[in-house]
Design a protein around this motif. Structure first.
Motif, short mmCIF file in Angstrom:
data_model
loop_
_atom_site.label_atom_id
_atom_site.label_comp_id
_atom_site.label_asym_id
_atom_site.label_seq_id
_atom_site.Cartn_x
_atom_site.Cartn_y
_atom_site.Cartn_z
N GLU A 73 1.01 -1.38 -0.19
CA GLU A 73 -0.12 0.16 0.16
C GLU A 73 0.82 1.48 -0.27
N HIS A 74 1.60 0.98 0.00
CA HIS A 74 3.21 2.11 0.22
C HIS A 74 3.98 2.25 -1.26
N LEU A 75 3.59 1.33 -2.61
CA LEU A 75 4.16 1.74 -3.81
C LEU A 75 3.00 2.47 -5.00
N ASN A 76 2.19 3.19 -4.53
CA ASN A 76 1.53 4.54 -5.56
C ASN A 76 1.62 2.79 -6.71
N MET A 77 1.56 1.86 -6.72
CA MET A 77 0.49 1.62 -7.56
C MET A 77 0.04 0.23 -6.69
N THR A 78 -0.83 -0.67 -7.69
CA THR A 78 -1.40 -2.03 -7.05
C THR A 78 -1.48 -2.73 -7.94
N LEU A 79 -0.48 -4.10 -7.23
CA LEU A 79 0.15 -4.64 -7.99
C LEU A 79 -0.55 -6.24 -8.65
N PRO A 80 -0.36 -7.13 -9.05
CA PRO A 80 -1.16 -8.50 -9.21
C PRO A 80 -0.77 -9.48 -8.22
N PRO A 81 -1.80 -10.30 -7.44
CA PRO A 81 -3.44 -10.40 -8.26
C PRO A 81 -4.25 -9.48 -7.54
N LEU A 82 -3.84 -8.40 -6.85
CA LEU A 82 -4.31 -7.05 -6.58
C LEU A 82 -5.59 -6.23 -7.28
N HIS A 83 -4.62 -6.32 -8.35
CA HIS A 83 -5.56 -5.17 -9.30
C HIS A 83 -6.78 -5.90 -9.87
N ILE A 84 -7.04 -6.93 -10.09
CA ILE A 84 -8.05 -7.14 -10.14
C ILE A 84 -9.17 -7.27 -9.05
N LEU A 85 -8.80 -7.63 -8.46
CA LEU A 85 -9.95 -6.78 -7.04
C LEU A 85 -10.22 -5.13 -7.27
N LEU A 86 -8.99 -3.83 -7.55
CA LEU A 86 -9.18 -2.80 -7.68
C LEU A 86 -10.23 -2.68 -9.05
N ARG A 87 -10.03 -3.26 -10.06
CA ARG A 87 -11.34 -2.96 -11.24
C ARG A 87 -12.45 -3.69 -11.12
N TRP A 88 -12.76 -4.94 -9.72
CA TRP A 88 -13.95 -5.06 -9.37
C TRP A 88 -14.81 -3.60 -8.61
N LYS A 89 -13.21 -3.35 -8.18
CA LYS A 89 -14.08 -1.94 -6.75
C LYS A 89 -14.55 -0.72 -7.64
N GLN A 90 -14.30 -0.89 -8.61
CA GLN A 90 -13.83 0.27 -10.01
C GLN A 90 -15.98 0.03 -10.41
N ALA A 91 -15.36 -1.21 -10.90
CA ALA A 91 -16.80 -1.65 -11.28
C ALA A 91 -18.24 -1.80 -10.69
N GLY A 92 -17.50 -1.42 -9.50
CA GLY A 92 -19.07 -1.57 -8.06
C GLY A 92 -19.65 -2.82 -7.81
N HIS A 93 -18.66 -3.21 -7.34
CA HIS A 93 -18.46 -4.96 -6.91
C HIS A 93 -19.03 -4.44 -5.65
N PRO A 94 -20.36 -5.14 -5.28
CA PRO A 94 -20.58 -4.89 -4.02
C PRO A 94 -19.77 -5.37 -2.83
N LEU A 95 -18.90 -6.42 -2.29
CA LEU A 95 -18.33 -6.55 -1.93
C LEU A 95 -16.57 -5.88 -1.80
N CYS A 96 -16.04 -6.31 -3.23
CA CYS A 96 -14.43 -5.28 -2.99
C CYS A 96 -14.82 -3.96 -2.66
N SER A 97 -16.36 -3.61 -2.39
CA SER A 97 -15.65 -1.79 -2.48
C SER A 97 -16.00 -1.84 -1.06
N LEU A 98 -16.12 -2.62 -0.01
CA LEU A 98 -15.78 -2.83 1.25
C LEU A 98 -13.92 -2.94 1.70
N LEU A 99 -12.78 -2.71 -0.10
CA LEU A 99 -12.19 -3.14 0.41
C LEU A 99 -11.10 -2.39 0.21
N SER A 100 -10.03 -1.79 0.96
CA SER A 100 -9.67 -0.49 0.84
C SER A 100 -7.93 -0.82 -0.30
N LEU A 101 -7.50 -1.41 -0.50
CA LEU A 101 -6.23 -1.61 -1.13
C LEU A 101 -5.61 -0.42 -1.97
N PRO A 102 -4.39 -0.65 -2.36
CA PRO A 102 -3.15 -0.14 -2.00
C PRO A 102 -3.93 1.79 -2.98
#
Length: 339
Positions: free
Chosen positions: A267-296
């Motif tokens: 979370e201090h790299l200024n990037m969201t690396l795999p496999p977390l980048h998939i969760l970020l895309r789901w979060k941006q797409a409005g997935h309800p569970l992923c919206s609860l994740l903070s992510l980098p």
């Protein structure tokens, strides 16, 4: 330290572009090798200590320290030297303008501001602190846990493989529960550090790093570092041990310390690396569970929040739940501008 190219102009808030499948596979493979290398090193270290007849406490402290050190060094080395900033550009965060405005470019000169460079020079000093602070906390953790017979195994190999599906589920739930408790305690400590009384005295050193990059995770004052590892990490393990959740599973404690260190680097790299980048895309797409994740990207916004009121309350580590629940109170009690 790696700097972004001066021509960087993000198109959206989040990831810059679609990464190639080859790059995703390479980064994921690196994490697999990292975990395998760490596990092998910890296992060899623990076996050697057992053969030497050292106490269970020594075995535990040495294994936990080795695991967390490798989980700090190897991710930073991988991002900074093995892959490099240019190769990982697709995972770098783009940033919106102040007060939730349109995306803005991230100029390379912003990474060279005086307070930013001063803070990054402190990374080496801050890392040295961990060489005495972490073993101390591990010793305290083991002592407090063992007093109630919670950690009784003398070898980390004991109980490593779950005997059945029920034990596997129990282990997984214990680990997730420890992370959620750690998330809440980290939120409380981070909230306190952003109050007007404590921010300038203790937390400003960490927030002088406005533009995140490798090696930035451990830049913090001694007081905040001690509170973080004891109030958040150590109490998580101690309470879980007192509840009997770690009986004969000392390796789960080492896994917890290693994961929290790895995610702190992420979370201090200024990037969201795999496999977390998939969760970020789901979060941006409005997935309800992923919206609860903070992510980098969530924490990256937090470091840049001086022009952006939306990021003031980004305090939690793993979830957004506590930030949402206490949002009005957080905004009234914390500093409104980083300086």
């Amino acid at each position: 330290m790696c700097l972004p190219p001066a021509s960087e102009t993000p198109a959206t808030h989040g990831l810059r572009a679609e990464p190639t499948s080859k790059l995703v596979v390479c980064v994921n493979l690196y994490w697999v090798l990292l975990v395998a290398t760490t596990a092998a090193a910890v296992s060899c270290c623990n076996s050697a200590l057992v053969a030497l007849g050292l106490s269970a406490g020594c075995q535990f402290c040495a294994s936990a320290f080795l695991a967390t050190e490798m989980m700090w060094w190897l991710p930073n080395v991988g991002v900074d030297w093995v892959f490099g900033a240019e190769a990982l550009q697709p995972f770098r965060h783009a940033h919106k303008g102040g007060m939730g405005g349109a995306p803005t470019s991230v100029r390379a000169s912003l990474w060279q501001m005086p307070y930013q460079l001063t803070a990054m020079r402190q990374a080496r000093v801050s890392r040295v602190r961990g060489y005495w602070m972490d073993p101390l906390i591990y010793a305290i953790t083991y002592a407090c846990s063992a007093r109630r017979g919670a950690v009784v195994a003398t070898n980390l190999a004991v109980g490593f493989w779950p005997s059945d599906s029920l034990e596997l589920c129990s282990t997984a739930l214990t680990f997730v529960g420890m992370l959620l408790y750690f998330d809440f305690m980290s939120f409380l400590l981070h909230w306190a550090m952003h109050t007007r009384v404590l921010y300038r005295r203790y937390h400003k050193e960490h927030h002088d790093v406005r533009h995140l990059s490798p090696w930035a995770n451990d830049i913090e004052s001694d007081a905040e570092g001690l509170l973080n590892v004891f109030m958040c990490k150590a109490t998580t393990v101690i309470f879980a041990a007192w509840l009997g959740l770690l009986q004969e599973r000392p390796w789960l404690i080492v896994a917890f310390y290693a994961f929290t260190k790895w995610y702190g680097v992420m979370e201090h790299l200024n990037m969201t690396l795999p496999p977390l980048h998939i969760l970020l895309r789901w979060k941006q797409a409005g997935h309800p569970l992923c919206s609860l994740l903070s992510l980098p990207d969530y924490h990256d916004d937090h470091h840049r929040y001086s022009p952006d009121a939306e990021a003031v309350g980004h305090l939690a580590v793993y979830t957004t739940f506590w930030d949402r629940l206490f949002a009005p109170l957080v905004r009234r009690t914390t500093v409104a501008k980083l300086s």
